[in-house]
Scaffold this motif. Structure first.
Motif: not given
Length: 71
Positions: A47-51, A61, A63-64, A66
């Motif tokens: 499970t991740y989001y872009t940063e 870019e 992917m962080k 979580i």
């Protein structure tokens, strides 16, 4: 997702983990207080989001992560 590369390195009191997964050119990063088992070749559910991360004035870019679950 299948992990192609897993690197662990110290960053202050934390251990920074960087994963490269099959079919994606963007690194997945997460921090933990301790070392984690080597995930190279393993299948994981992320499970991740872009940063955006800036290095030497250039923006990249990443992917962080979580949540990570080996499966």
């Amino acid at each position: 997702m299948k992990v192609v590369s897993h690197v662990q390195r110290e960053q202050g009191d934390w251990i920074l983990h960087t994963l490269m997964v099959e079919g994606c050119d963007t690194p997945f990063k997460f921090k933990r207080k301790g070392n984690y088992q080597n995930l190279k070749g393993a299948r994981v559910n992320l499970t991740y989001y872009t940063e955006q991360e800036t290095v030497a004035g250039m923006s990249f870019e990443v992917m962080k992560v979580i949540r990570i679950k080996k499966g």
